[in-house]
Structures are given as C-alpha cells and as structure tokens.
Scaffold this active site. Structure first.
Site, PDB file in Angstrom:
ATOM      1  N   THR A 121       0.860  -1.189   0.000  1.00 49.75           N
ATOM      2  CA  THR A 121       0.000   0.000   0.000  1.00 49.75           C
ATOM      3  C   THR A 121       0.891   1.232   0.000  1.00 49.75           C
ATOM      4  O   THR A 121       1.647   1.452   0.959  1.00 49.75           O
ATOM      5  CB  THR A 121      -0.914  -0.019   1.244  1.00 49.75           C
ATOM      6  OG1 THR A 121      -1.678  -1.218   1.211  1.00 49.75           O
ATOM      7  CG2 THR A 121      -1.828   1.188   1.276  1.00 49.75           C
ATOM      8  N   GLU A 149      -3.641  -4.532  -2.805  1.00 43.90           N
ATOM      9  CA  GLU A 149      -4.238  -5.753  -2.265  1.00 43.90           C
ATOM     10  C   GLU A 149      -5.366  -5.404  -1.303  1.00 43.90           C
ATOM     11  O   GLU A 149      -5.198  -4.556  -0.439  1.00 43.90           O
ATOM     12  CB  GLU A 149      -3.152  -6.567  -1.544  1.00 43.90           C
ATOM     13  CG  GLU A 149      -3.639  -7.883  -0.998  1.00 43.90           C
ATOM     14  CD  GLU A 149      -4.399  -8.684  -2.044  1.00 43.90           C
ATOM     15  OE1 GLU A 149      -3.816  -9.028  -3.094  1.00 43.90           O
ATOM     16  OE2 GLU A 149      -5.598  -8.956  -1.827  1.00 43.90           O
ATOM     17  N   PHE A 150      -6.504  -6.101  -1.461  1.00 43.07           N
ATOM     18  CA  PHE A 150      -7.679  -5.793  -0.628  1.00 43.07           C
ATOM     19  C   PHE A 150      -8.038  -6.927   0.327  1.00 43.07           C
ATOM     20  O   PHE A 150      -9.113  -6.912   0.917  1.00 43.07           O
ATOM     21  CB  PHE A 150      -8.882  -5.475  -1.527  1.00 43.07           C
ATOM     22  CG  PHE A 150      -8.696  -4.234  -2.361  1.00 43.07           C
ATOM     23  CD1 PHE A 150      -8.987  -2.979  -1.844  1.00 43.07           C
ATOM     24  CD2 PHE A 150      -8.199  -4.316  -3.654  1.00 43.07           C
ATOM     25  CE1 PHE A 150      -8.804  -1.833  -2.611  1.00 43.07           C
ATOM     26  CE2 PHE A 150      -8.008  -3.178  -4.429  1.00 43.07           C
ATOM     27  CZ  PHE A 150      -8.312  -1.923  -3.904  1.00 43.07           C
ATOM     28  N   LYS A 205      -6.840   2.011  -2.984  1.00 42.89           N
ATOM     29  CA  LYS A 205      -6.565   1.225  -1.774  1.00 42.89           C
ATOM     30  C   LYS A 205      -6.773   2.077  -0.516  1.00 42.89           C
ATOM     31  O   LYS A 205      -7.423   1.660   0.438  1.00 42.89           O
ATOM     32  CB  LYS A 205      -5.124   0.686  -1.828  1.00 42.89           C
ATOM     33  CG  LYS A 205      -4.660   0.010  -0.581  1.00 42.89           C
ATOM     34  CD  LYS A 205      -5.452  -1.251  -0.261  1.00 42.89           C
ATOM     35  CE  LYS A 205      -5.202  -1.720   1.153  1.00 42.89           C
ATOM     36  NZ  LYS A 205      -6.015  -2.841   1.550  1.00 42.89           N
ATOM     37  N   PHE A 250     -19.330  -3.669   8.694  1.00 44.30           N
ATOM     38  CA  PHE A 250     -18.569  -2.577   9.319  1.00 44.30           C
ATOM     39  C   PHE A 250     -19.470  -1.602  10.073  1.00 44.30           C
ATOM     40  O   PHE A 250     -19.261  -0.402  10.046  1.00 44.30           O
ATOM     41  CB  PHE A 250     -17.705  -1.847   8.275  1.00 44.30           C
ATOM     42  CG  PHE A 250     -16.400  -2.550   8.050  1.00 44.30           C
ATOM     43  CD1 PHE A 250     -15.249  -2.141   8.692  1.00 44.30           C
ATOM     44  CD2 PHE A 250     -16.343  -3.662   7.231  1.00 44.30           C
ATOM     45  CE1 PHE A 250     -14.056  -2.824   8.526  1.00 44.30           C
ATOM     46  CE2 PHE A 250     -15.160  -4.354   7.049  1.00 44.30           C
ATOM     47  CZ  PHE A 250     -14.006  -3.935   7.695  1.00 44.30           C
ATOM     48  N   CYS A 261      -3.063  -1.886   9.162  1.00 44.83           N
ATOM     49  CA  CYS A 261      -3.440  -1.096   7.974  1.00 44.83           C
ATOM     50  C   CYS A 261      -4.243   0.167   8.274  1.00 44.83           C
ATOM     51  O   CYS A 261      -3.792   1.264   7.953  1.00 44.83           O
ATOM     52  CB  CYS A 261      -4.202  -1.990   6.996  1.00 44.83           C
ATOM     53  SG  CYS A 261      -3.158  -3.285   6.308  1.00 44.83           S
ATOM     54  N   LYS A 264      -2.485   3.278  10.085  1.00 42.83           N
ATOM     55  CA  LYS A 264      -1.392   3.903   9.317  1.00 42.83           C
ATOM     56  C   LYS A 264      -1.898   4.436   7.965  1.00 42.83           C
ATOM     57  O   LYS A 264      -1.444   5.477   7.500  1.00 42.83           O
ATOM     58  CB  LYS A 264      -0.229   2.931   9.126  1.00 42.83           C
ATOM     59  CG  LYS A 264      -0.337   1.971   7.957  1.00 42.83           C
ATOM     60  CD  LYS A 264       0.973   1.260   7.651  1.00 42.83           C
ATOM     61  CE  LYS A 264       0.794   0.097   6.689  1.00 42.83           C
ATOM     62  NZ  LYS A 264       0.427   0.414   5.331  1.00 42.83           N
ATOM     63  N   LYS A 321      -8.293  -8.400  15.333  1.00 44.89           N
ATOM     64  CA  LYS A 321      -9.566  -8.947  14.864  1.00 44.89           C
ATOM     65  C   LYS A 321      -9.513 -10.464  15.000  1.00 44.89           C
ATOM     66  O   LYS A 321      -8.425 -11.018  15.202  1.00 44.89           O
ATOM     67  CB  LYS A 321      -9.836  -8.527  13.413  1.00 44.89           C
ATOM     68  CG  LYS A 321      -8.820  -9.103  12.434  1.00 44.89           C
ATOM     69  CD  LYS A 321      -8.950  -8.510  11.068  1.00 44.89           C
ATOM     70  CE  LYS A 321     -10.180  -8.996  10.352  1.00 44.89           C
ATOM     71  NZ  LYS A 321     -10.094  -8.769   8.890  1.00 44.89           N
ATOM     72  N   ARG A 328      -0.361  -6.102  15.597  1.00 46.92           N
ATOM     73  CA  ARG A 328       0.132  -4.770  15.269  1.00 46.92           C
ATOM     74  C   ARG A 328      -1.001  -3.754  15.462  1.00 46.92           C
ATOM     75  O   ARG A 328      -2.077  -3.920  14.904  1.00 46.92           O
ATOM     76  CB  ARG A 328       0.655  -4.734  13.822  1.00 46.92           C
ATOM     77  CG  ARG A 328       1.915  -5.548  13.641  1.00 46.92           C
ATOM     78  CD  ARG A 328       2.397  -5.545  12.211  1.00 46.92           C
ATOM     79  NE  ARG A 328       1.548  -6.342  11.335  1.00 46.92           N
ATOM     80  CZ  ARG A 328       1.815  -6.561  10.042  1.00 46.92           C
ATOM     81  NH1 ARG A 328       2.874  -6.031   9.492  1.00 46.92           N
ATOM     82  NH2 ARG A 328       1.002  -7.298   9.311  1.00 46.92           N
TER      83      ARG A 328
HETATM   84  P1  NAD Z   1       4.710  -7.649   6.807  1.00 49.02           P
HETATM   85  O1  NAD Z   1       5.455  -6.716   7.674  1.00 49.02           O
HETATM   86  O2  NAD Z   1       3.914  -8.758   7.415  1.00 49.02           O
HETATM   87  O3  NAD Z   1       5.713  -8.318   5.766  1.00 49.02           O
HETATM   88  C1  NAD Z   1       6.694  -7.606   5.054  1.00 49.02           C
HETATM   89  C2  NAD Z   1       7.843  -8.585   4.762  1.00 49.02           C
HETATM   90  O4  NAD Z   1       8.759  -7.940   3.878  1.00 49.02           O
HETATM   91  C3  NAD Z   1       8.633  -9.012   5.989  1.00 49.02           C
HETATM   92  O5  NAD Z   1       8.703 -10.419   6.045  1.00 49.02           O
HETATM   93  C4  NAD Z   1      10.021  -8.390   5.760  1.00 49.02           C
HETATM   94  O6  NAD Z   1      11.071  -9.187   6.282  1.00 49.02           O
HETATM   95  C5  NAD Z   1      10.051  -8.334   4.249  1.00 49.02           C
HETATM   96  N1  NAD Z   1      11.012  -7.365   3.704  1.00 49.02           N
HETATM   97  C6  NAD Z   1      11.198  -6.074   4.055  1.00 49.02           C
HETATM   98  N2  NAD Z   1      12.206  -5.513   3.334  1.00 49.02           N
HETATM   99  C7  NAD Z   1      12.646  -6.487   2.494  1.00 49.02           C
HETATM  100  C8  NAD Z   1      13.665  -6.546   1.515  1.00 49.02           C
HETATM  101  N3  NAD Z   1      14.438  -5.476   1.260  1.00 49.02           N
HETATM  102  N4  NAD Z   1      13.856  -7.700   0.854  1.00 49.02           N
HETATM  103  C9  NAD Z   1      13.108  -8.787   1.127  1.00 49.02           C
HETATM  104  N5  NAD Z   1      12.117  -8.790   2.052  1.00 49.02           N
HETATM  105  C10 NAD Z   1      11.888  -7.673   2.731  1.00 49.02           C
HETATM  106  O7  NAD Z   1       3.763  -6.733   5.914  1.00 49.02           O
HETATM  107  P2  NAD Z   1       2.313  -7.086   5.322  1.00 49.02           P
HETATM  108  O8  NAD Z   1       1.284  -7.023   6.392  1.00 49.02           O
HETATM  109  O9  NAD Z   1       2.415  -8.289   4.471  1.00 49.02           O
HETATM  110  O10 NAD Z   1       2.091  -5.799   4.407  1.00 49.02           O
HETATM  111  C11 NAD Z   1       2.835  -5.575   3.230  1.00 49.02           C
HETATM  112  C12 NAD Z   1       2.215  -4.407   2.488  1.00 49.02           C
HETATM  113  O11 NAD Z   1       0.883  -4.755   2.064  1.00 49.02           O
HETATM  114  C13 NAD Z   1       2.060  -3.117   3.301  1.00 49.02           C
HETATM  115  O12 NAD Z   1       2.224  -2.015   2.459  1.00 49.02           O
HETATM  116  C14 NAD Z   1       0.621  -3.191   3.796  1.00 49.02           C
HETATM  117  O13 NAD Z   1       0.090  -1.912   4.085  1.00 49.02           O
HETATM  118  C15 NAD Z   1      -0.063  -3.821   2.594  1.00 49.02           C
HETATM  119  N6  NAD Z   1      -1.290  -4.546   2.890  1.00 49.02           N
HETATM  120  C16 NAD Z   1      -1.374  -5.303   4.026  1.00 49.02           C
HETATM  121  C17 NAD Z   1      -2.554  -6.015   4.267  1.00 49.02           C
HETATM  122  C18 NAD Z   1      -2.684  -6.852   5.526  1.00 49.02           C
HETATM  123  O14 NAD Z   1      -3.809  -7.276   5.811  1.00 49.02           O
HETATM  124  N7  NAD Z   1      -1.614  -7.109   6.274  1.00 49.02           N
HETATM  125  C19 NAD Z   1      -3.630  -5.969   3.371  1.00 49.02           C
HETATM  126  C20 NAD Z   1      -3.478  -5.210   2.207  1.00 49.02           C
HETATM  127  C21 NAD Z   1      -2.316  -4.506   1.980  1.00 49.02           C
END
Ligand code: NAD
Length: 392
Positions: A121, A149-150, A205, A250, A261, A264, A321, A328
C-alpha cells in the site's frame, strides 16, 4: 508463469501461495533469514486459515520456493511483486524505504523485460518513483504496475482466491495483458479486473480503507450517542444495516479499530492529501474518534468499578480482529497497558495470538488456555471477580 514475490509477510506469503496454487512457479524472497528457514521447514510465521496446507501442497509439488536470493529469483521471473511493509513515519507519511530499496535491488538483477508490480500500500506517485529508481539503475526494458491488495486478515486466502475485484494500474498494454493473464484464474467467476492509471489504483486502496475506518468511527459515535439518550445501538445497527444503500458490514461499535493497515493508512492519506494542499477533515475526525474510543472504555470501567487497583480483568481477544495472530496496533495493547497502569491484574486469552502477546507483555499479564475451566484453573478463586473485556 514464473513469478517472484519480494516480502513474505501477510500479503506476500498469501499472494505467493495463491499464485502457486493456480499453477505458476513462484519464488518468495525475504531478507529475514530466520523466516525463510522457518518457511522451508514448513512452519508458518503467521496464522491465516488454509495457508499452511496450501503452502505445504505447493512446496511438495515444487511450484513454491522460499529464498533470500533476490537476484536469482528476479532473473528467472517475468513478473516481480513488491510486497514489503510500508510502515508509518512519525509525521504520518508512509515509509517507502523498503519499497524503493527493493526496486533498486530488482533493477540491479534484471536481465531482460520484467513487469514490476507494487502490491504494497503506497501513496499516489509511488509508481512514478519506483519507475525512476529502476530507470536509473538498468537499461533493460520494464513496466511498473500498481496492483493494491484488498484481502482481509483472517480470511486472506479466501479473499485472494475469490476477490470482489482486481485493481490494476498500468501505463502500457504489454503489462496489462500479462496481468490479465495472471489474474484470469481468480476472476473466472465474474469478479471484474479494473484497469486504470497507477495514481487511481494507488488511491483506490487508501480510499477503501478510509471508508471502512469511517464507518467504524461513525458507529462508535452512534453508540456513544445511544448511551447518552437511552437508545440501543444494536437495534439501531440492525435498522440502518437493513437499508440496501447502507449495508450491514462494518457497523459494529467497539473499542476502536487497530491492525497494521487502517491506522497507518488513514494517517498516510491525511498526510499526502495535506502535502497536496487538501485538508482531509473527515479522516482527521475518524482518527480522533478512534483514539478517544479507547480511552473512553477505560473511563467506563472506572466509572463502574471505582478503582481498578487489584481487580482482575479478563481480556478476551488480543489480536486486532478474530482469526489472526496479528497484534500490530491492536486496541488490546493500549487497553492492557492502561489496565496495568491502573494496577489491575490482567488475565488474557486469544485462540491465535497468545504467542505474540507473550512476546509483547512477558510476565506482566497472565495468558490463559482455551476453556472457561482453564481460566478458573489459572488461579482466580472466584469467577465472579473476573471482569471480562472483549478486545478484538
Ligand atoms: P509484513 O510486515 O507482514 O511483511 C513484510 C515482509 O517484507 C517481511 O517479512 C520483511 O522481512 C520483508 N522485507 C522487508 N524488506 C525487504 C527486503 N528489502 N527484501 C526482502 N524482504 C523484505 O507486511 P504485510 O502485512 O504483508 O504488508 C505488506 C504491504 O501490504 C504493506 O504495504 C501493507 O500496508 C499492505 N497490505 C497489508 C494487508 C494486511 O492485511 N496485512 C492488506 C493489504 C495490503
């Protein structure tokens, strides 16, 4: 297709597993050595329903690999996803350092045309920045795509396999064709692939998360008014949710939203709107209401019990949830810290997040097992002394 996914967090791991499930060869890359080792042993670093079996199946059929070797993975892939974290800077803006660092690494490893897809995001304008970073580092041709991603944590696999829609921000036809081909198996049942420019995809998003957060804060305010005027918020929720223009999701009031999410993302949207001379007033209120809701709850406990000193409070639900182990920004954290600050004793339970909670709170709280009897066994002599708070 041969796909590389950089980042194996909640999004990257689900994305990688689901793309392998539909017959692609997927290399999941993470810089976290321990995580990669764990995944290779078949141990999931996170809990998501259905994920472990899917990972196991696709690894045994050799369609899914975990590695730290980004250059080898990029060279082998035609599409490279960036799915790393975009945490919050102190001023509310999204920290793009991981995304841009990965873009640079991808550029160094390129050996021909690649589609580089931003799954993280990211604020409007990031696709342009990613393109500039890559262009500076390589002469190979490439396309940058924004594909937000949703998925919902707790139902991530299901959501990815059966999306409501797939949003793709593209600047050229070649990348669009590849992305349409990649997502064809997920949209066979009729979910639309919505193709647009990158800026609109990036904003979509944030707009989605912002409207959901707005509904939660709105309902929390309706709940507060209900209490003040003697109405029953649950009846109000049903009454308005049955209106098709409104819908029933919701609309549950509670102690405020959390997670990695919503908090932030709304701050990032407020910030980049502000940077572009737009004062996003509604979202500022959504954030303020959310913060106030957490404090309000403690005030209610104190109004009911008087001093919380020495009182045992059971907190039921620790993750932000249900059906996830993710704590987090979970409202349970400030809630428990405030209870501890008021010298209450905390016994807590969550079916998935116990291990994570133990890392956060250590011995400051008592984590208990799954059943009522184990709650009793855990040392509270009189069940009536336990006051229960549901924090998920
Ligand atoms: P996360 O923190 O769970 O995972 C991120 C991963 O990236 C970690 O394992 C970290 O070690 C790895 N990483 C970081 N820098 C790296 C690098 N240079 N090389 C290789 N790996 C690296 O994050 P997440 O919850 O999966 O979210 C990822 C993104 O997707 C964010 O922008 C978030 O806002 C977005 N998003 C999250 C969700 C959710 O439900 N968690 C839903 C939609 C979108």
């Amino acid at each position: 297709m041969k796909i590389a996914v950089v980042g194996t967090g909640y999004v990257g791991l689900v994305l990688g597993a689901c793309l392998a499930e539909t017959g692609n060869d997927v290399m999941c890359i993470d810089k976290d050595e321990a995580k990669v080792r764990q995944l290779r042993r078949g141990v999931m670093p996170i809990y998501e329903p259905g994920l472990e079996e899917m990972v196991r199946r696709n690894r045994s059929e050799r369609r899914l690999e975990f590695t730290r070797d980004l250059p080898r993975s990029v060279r082998a892939a035609s599409i490279v996803f960036i799915a790393v974290g975009t945490p919050q800077h102190e001023d509310g803006s999204a920290d793009l350092s991981h995304v841009l660092a990965v873009a640079r690494e991808i550029a160094h490893a390129m050996n021909g045309y690649k589609v580089i897809v931003d799954k993280s995001t990211v604020p409007v304008g990031t696709a342009v920045r990613v393109r500039e970073v890559i262009r500076q580092e390589t002469r190979h041709p490439f396309s940058v795509v924004s594909n937000p991603e949703f998925l919902k944590q707790g139902a991530a696999v299901e959501d990815f396999l059966k999306p409501d829609r797939v949003v793709i921000g593209v600047e050229d036809g070649k990348a669009e064709a590849l992305m349409r081909e990649l997502y064809a198996s997920f949209t066979r049942t009729g979910a639309p692939i919505m193709v647009m420019d990158c800026a609109s995809a990036e904003l979509s998003k944030y707009a989605a998360n912002a409207i959901l957060a707005t509904r939660i804060s709105f309902m929390n305010e309706i709940a507060n008014v209900s209490e003040a005027v003697g109405a029953n918020v649950d009846q109000v929720r049903r009454a308005i949710g049955s209106d098709r223009r409104i819908g029933s999701s919701f609309l549950f009031p509670g102690i405020g939203f959390g997670g990695s999410c919503f908090p932030k993302d709304i701050k990032a949207l407020i910030k980049f709107a502000g940077d572009n001379h737009y004062d996003f007033q509604i979202l500022k209120s959504v954030d303020r209401v959310n913060e106030a809701q957490k404090v309000r709850f403690i005030a209610k406990l104190e109004a009911h019990f008087g001093s919380l000193k020495g009182r045992t409070i059971a907190v039921w639900g620790l993750a932000f949830k249900p059906r996830t182990d993710d704590m987090r920004e979970a409202p349970a954290i400030p809630l428990i810290n405030r209870l501890l600050g008021a010298k209450a004793k905390v016994r807590a339970f969550d079916p998935q997040a116990g291990r994570v909670a133990a890392r956060i709170f250590g011995k400051k709280i008592t984590l208990v097992g799954k059943t009522r009897s184990s709650l009793r066994r855990s040392g509270t002599s009189s069940a009536s002394r336990i006051s229960t708070v549901c924090a998920s």
